[in-house]
Design an enzyme around this catalytic site. Structure first.
Site, PDB file in Angstrom:
ATOM      1  N   HIS A 193      37.364  34.500  40.321  1.00 45.27           N
ATOM      2  CA  HIS A 193      36.248  34.052  41.146  1.00 45.27           C
ATOM      3  C   HIS A 193      36.486  34.305  42.626  1.00 45.27           C
ATOM      4  O   HIS A 193      35.592  34.671  43.373  1.00 45.27           O
ATOM      5  CB  HIS A 193      36.077  32.531  40.977  1.00 45.27           C
ATOM      6  CG  HIS A 193      35.020  32.201  39.997  1.00 45.27           C
ATOM      7  ND1 HIS A 193      35.169  31.260  39.029  1.00 45.27           N
ATOM      8  CD2 HIS A 193      33.776  32.703  39.847  1.00 45.27           C
ATOM      9  CE1 HIS A 193      34.073  31.201  38.316  1.00 45.27           C
ATOM     10  NE2 HIS A 193      33.207  32.064  38.789  1.00 45.27           N
ATOM     11  N   ARG A 300      24.905  42.338  35.742  1.00 45.16           N
ATOM     12  CA  ARG A 300      25.757  41.592  34.797  1.00 45.16           C
ATOM     13  C   ARG A 300      25.181  40.186  34.626  1.00 45.16           C
ATOM     14  O   ARG A 300      25.498  39.280  35.382  1.00 45.16           O
ATOM     15  CB  ARG A 300      27.190  41.489  35.338  1.00 45.16           C
ATOM     16  CG  ARG A 300      28.003  42.765  35.281  1.00 45.16           C
ATOM     17  CD  ARG A 300      29.430  42.474  35.720  1.00 45.16           C
ATOM     18  NE  ARG A 300      30.348  43.552  35.420  1.00 45.16           N
ATOM     19  CZ  ARG A 300      30.702  44.512  36.281  1.00 45.16           C
ATOM     20  NH1 ARG A 300      30.207  44.514  37.499  1.00 45.16           N
ATOM     21  NH2 ARG A 300      31.556  45.446  35.927  1.00 45.16           N
ATOM     22  N   GLU A 436      31.306  52.083  25.764  1.00 41.71           N
ATOM     23  CA  GLU A 436      32.522  51.429  26.248  1.00 41.71           C
ATOM     24  C   GLU A 436      33.705  51.605  25.307  1.00 41.71           C
ATOM     25  O   GLU A 436      34.793  51.117  25.581  1.00 41.71           O
ATOM     26  CB  GLU A 436      32.257  49.927  26.432  1.00 41.71           C
ATOM     27  CG  GLU A 436      31.213  49.650  27.484  1.00 41.71           C
ATOM     28  CD  GLU A 436      30.954  48.168  27.650  1.00 41.71           C
ATOM     29  OE1 GLU A 436      31.528  47.564  28.562  1.00 41.71           O
ATOM     30  OE2 GLU A 436      30.162  47.619  26.860  1.00 41.71           O
ATOM     31  N   ASN A 459      35.414  50.824  32.640  1.00 43.63           N
ATOM     32  CA  ASN A 459      36.424  49.758  32.697  1.00 43.63           C
ATOM     33  C   ASN A 459      36.931  49.468  31.285  1.00 43.63           C
ATOM     34  O   ASN A 459      38.134  49.368  31.044  1.00 43.63           O
ATOM     35  CB  ASN A 459      35.834  48.471  33.285  1.00 43.63           C
ATOM     36  CG  ASN A 459      35.246  48.689  34.661  1.00 43.63           C
ATOM     37  OD1 ASN A 459      35.543  49.679  35.307  1.00 43.63           O
ATOM     38  ND2 ASN A 459      34.400  47.777  35.105  1.00 43.63           N
ATOM     39  N   ASP A 460      35.991  49.318  30.362  1.00 38.08           N
ATOM     40  CA  ASP A 460      36.388  49.075  28.979  1.00 38.08           C
ATOM     41  C   ASP A 460      36.760  50.372  28.269  1.00 38.08           C
ATOM     42  O   ASP A 460      37.716  50.404  27.501  1.00 38.08           O
ATOM     43  CB  ASP A 460      35.251  48.364  28.220  1.00 38.08           C
ATOM     44  CG  ASP A 460      35.289  46.859  28.469  1.00 38.08           C
ATOM     45  OD1 ASP A 460      36.403  46.300  28.521  1.00 38.08           O
ATOM     46  OD2 ASP A 460      34.223  46.243  28.620  1.00 38.08           O
ATOM     47  N   ARG A 470      43.043  45.981  30.502  1.00 35.86           N
ATOM     48  CA  ARG A 470      42.640  46.206  31.899  1.00 35.86           C
ATOM     49  C   ARG A 470      43.084  45.089  32.836  1.00 35.86           C
ATOM     50  O   ARG A 470      43.083  45.246  34.043  1.00 35.86           O
ATOM     51  CB  ARG A 470      41.123  46.416  31.988  1.00 35.86           C
ATOM     52  CG  ARG A 470      40.294  45.202  31.652  1.00 35.86           C
ATOM     53  CD  ARG A 470      38.843  45.567  31.401  1.00 35.86           C
ATOM     54  NE  ARG A 470      37.959  45.124  32.472  1.00 35.86           N
ATOM     55  CZ  ARG A 470      36.637  45.093  32.370  1.00 35.86           C
ATOM     56  NH1 ARG A 470      36.041  45.526  31.276  1.00 35.86           N
ATOM     57  NH2 ARG A 470      35.902  44.680  33.367  1.00 35.86           N
ATOM     58  N   CYS A 507      28.511  52.845  34.983  1.00 31.51           N
ATOM     59  CA  CYS A 507      28.536  51.615  35.774  1.00 31.51           C
ATOM     60  C   CYS A 507      29.928  50.988  35.816  1.00 31.51           C
ATOM     61  O   CYS A 507      30.113  49.928  36.390  1.00 31.51           O
ATOM     62  CB  CYS A 507      27.499  50.625  35.259  1.00 31.51           C
ATOM     63  SG  CYS A 507      27.723  50.216  33.528  1.00 31.51           S
TER      64      CYS A 507
HETATM   65  C1  PEP Z   1      32.705  48.432  31.976  1.00 31.33           C
HETATM   66  O1  PEP Z   1      33.304  48.047  30.964  1.00 31.33           O
HETATM   67  O2  PEP Z   1      32.973  49.500  32.560  1.00 31.33           O
HETATM   68  C2  PEP Z   1      31.628  47.607  32.550  1.00 31.33           C
HETATM   69  C3  PEP Z   1      30.890  48.059  33.545  1.00 31.33           C
HETATM   70  O3  PEP Z   1      31.449  46.347  32.044  1.00 31.33           O
HETATM   71  P1  PEP Z   1      32.369  45.089  32.486  1.00 31.33           P
HETATM   72  O4  PEP Z   1      33.242  45.526  33.631  1.00 31.33           O
HETATM   73  O5  PEP Z   1      31.429  44.008  32.840  1.00 31.33           O
HETATM   74  O6  PEP Z   1      33.135  44.855  31.229  1.00 31.33           O
HETATM   75 MG    MG Z   2      32.542  46.366  29.827  1.00 27.22          MG
END
Ligand code: PEP
Ligand code: MG
Length: 579
Positions: A193, A300, A436, A459-460, A470, A507
């Site tokens: 946070h 999100r 993802e 990211n995932d 991650r 994204c």
């Molecule tokens: C991702 O996984 O790249 C993504 C944008 O979703 P989050 O970061 O919310 O898991």
């Molecule tokens: Mg994700």
């Protein structure tokens, strides 16, 4: 004094140069004594007074958060107020004073600590972070009972860089961005946070910096360089003049970059892509527009579900989506991602069973398909809000055609319900999915037949492709989106969508990484969505290159064996771009 460097994790961009303020709440010594039975009434009275005082303080923090951070972040403190006023907790504290004959401070401490311990032991990062919130509230109450004023970051007289072991959300919310130049803390990850708030406030910040708070003294000269993930203590003249120049350059660049706002993201040979912002709430609208976002590539929505005591109902969600649709207007489409709870994002009021591998577990649409009412409520709210701007729906964590069939069926049922009730909505609302997982990428050609667009969540995708958590600092060096395997999957996804006459966005944070921009452009990515502050830089880069050159570069890079070679090649090429 010798210059020293400490490393941490980037939480929020910028550069800060200034004096350190060690922020340490004076640890109050909890009285460890017995009280006389005759003093019980007076102790309970002290507790009531303390509760009143702590409530007044928290209300003030809530107000400051509303002014500094906006409604969504301020909601955390509504949650804090609820905990503080929780009759069960208060009853337990009173019971301890009467039953165990302990002073009010000790009774508060024991009850709050037991509560925090329970949370801290849960196998869920999000809930563990909530344990901090409970301790934060408990400390405030204990200080109030004891009549001790807490050190506050509000109303700092001088400009400082705050150094602390940890910061509570209430600390960050009180920061005045004109006085707090930046902060670095021992604890925390980039998705805590505190990090999210620092980004909202645009305060440069470093988290997870080991035991930096024990190495620095108030008044020490510091340089904070989140881009290099460094804190420099007692910098020499050379470092100081280097960073002063960089800070000045950073400021000038910000001014120059703001001039790009109205220009399109178009290469020198006329290839245009879309640059969008990732947002978490309505308070991100202003920053997105100021930085020239052409829309939102990822909203999100799960933040709407957090730091509260129950799921947001349809009306509340509708209001939130409506404000966002109107804020961006029909000219700037907003991709609303259905809630992505689970993994590292738990909800205090929603029971997700303990799992061995939460990231591989019951999350996102997996929850929604098991408990469709949650999804129906969200879809109804999104559809109703769709007439106030241009919304698109996006489902996260999809791995199969069957899931899409089920999701679309639910969407269709919700649409029919609205038709029956004569509720207006955008009937041609587009539907997309996030890619993802490697599984989804490998069958992208099949998945695209069922949807209007893809958005790659790197990211995932990176963590699942490389089997690298991650959020695990120990293996952070292996978390590499430039890994040839990740790049091949990205190409597969983009190509599959184009073959079907559709489009792909991205994204995940790779989309906002300047090192990756030319490669992604060359691979044919249609939309880049990122933290709004990154938009102008990425746009400038895109406007400085030719698409044909980027395509060639991408083909070359995709043939490399090592991530470091990929990065070297890209750096070499990017450095030649005239900005
Ligand atoms: C991702 O996984 O790249 C993504 C944008 O979703 P989050 O970061 O919310 O898991
Ligand atoms: Mg994700």
């Amino acid at each position: 004094m010798l210059e020293q460097k400490y490393s941490g994790i980037k939480a929020s961009a910028g550069i800060a140069i200034g004096k350190a303020l060690i922020y340490q709440r004076k640890e109050f010594q909890i009285p460890d004594r017995q009280i006389a039975e005759g003093d019980v009434v007076a102790e309970v009275e002290r507790l009531s007074k303390g509760l009143k005082e702590a409530t007044a303080q928290l209300e003030q923090v809530h107000q400051q958060a509303l002014e500094n951070l906006g409604k969504d972040e301020a909601e955390i403190f509504e949650g804090h107020l609820e905990i503080l006023g929780d009759e069960d907790l208060i009853g337990e504290i009173r019971g301890k004073i009467r039953g165990e004959l302990v002073p009010a401070e000790k009774a508060c401490h024991d009850v709050y600590e037991a509560n925090a311990q329970e949370l801290a032991e849960l196998d869920n990062e999000y809930m563990r972070e909530r344990a901090n919130d409970v301790r934060d509230i408990g400390k405030r109450l204990i200080h109030a009972v004891a009549g001790i004023k807490m050190v506050s970051l509000a109303g700092q007289a001088e400009q400082v860089i705050v150094i602390a072991e940890d910061l509570m959300p209430s600390d960050t919310a009180q920061m005045d961005r004109n006085k707090v130049l930046g902060f670095a803390i021992d604890k925390g990850g980039p998705t805590s946070h505190v990090a999210i708030m620092a980004q909202s406030l645009e305060i440069p910040a470093i988290v997870g910096a080991g035991n930096i708070s024990s190495k620095i003294k108030t008044g020490d000269m510091l340089i904070l360089d989140p881009a290099s993930e460094l804190v420099i203590v007692n910098p020499g003249e050379k470092s100081l003049s280097y960073y002063r120049k960089r800070l000045e350059g950073y400021r000038q660049e910000q001014v120059k970059l703001s001039g790009l706002k109205e220009l399109s993201a178009e290469t020198t040979d006329g290839h245009q892509v879309e640059l969008c912002a990732n947002i978490g709430s309505e308070k991100d609208i202003e920053g997105a527009l100021r930085n020239g976002a052409e829309g939102v590539g990822l909203f999100r929505t799960e933040f709407l579900y957090m730091d509260r005591s129950a799921m947001p109902d349809e009306e509340e969600q509708f209001e939130a989506y409506k404000v966002i649709a109107e804020g961006f207007t029909a000219a700037r489409p907003v991709i609303v991602r259905t809630m992505d709870i689970g993994g590292d994002k738990g909800l205090s009021y929603f029971d997700i069973p303990q799992e061995e591998n939460p990231f591989l577990g019951w999350r996102a649409i997996r929850i929604c398909l098991d408990m469709p009412e949650i999804l129906r409520t969200q879809l109804r709210a999104i559809l109703r809000a769709s007439q106030f701007g241009k919304l698109r729906i996006m489902f996260p964590m999809v791995i199969s055609c069957r899931e899409i069939d089920q999701l679309i069926e639910i969407l269709q049922e919700v649409k029919e319900e609205l038709w029956e009730k004569h509720v207006e909505f955008d009937e041609s609302i587009e539907v997309g999915i996030m890619i993802e997982t490697p599984g989804a990428a490998l069958i992208a050609d099949k998945l695209i037949e069922k949807v209007d667009f893809f958005s790659i969540g790197t990211n995932d995708l990176t963590q699942y492709t490389l089997a690298v958590d991650r959020g695990n600092e120990k293996i952070a060096h292996l978390y590499q989106s430039f890994h040839p395997a990740v790049l091949r999957l990205i190409k597969l996804v983009i190509d599959a969508s184009h073959k079907a006459g559709k489009w792909t966005g991205m994204c995940g944070s790779f989309a906002g990484n300047e090192e990756a921009t030319l490669l992604l452009l060359g691979l044919g990515l249609d939309e880049f969505s990122m933290s709004a502050v990154n938009l102008p830089r990425i746009k400038r880069l895109i406007r400085g290159v030719s698409y044909a050159e980027c395509e060639k570069l991408a083909a070359r890079v995709l043939d490399l064996s090592y991530s470091y070679e990929v990065r070297e090649q890209l750096k070499k090429y990017s450095s030649k771009v005239e900005l």
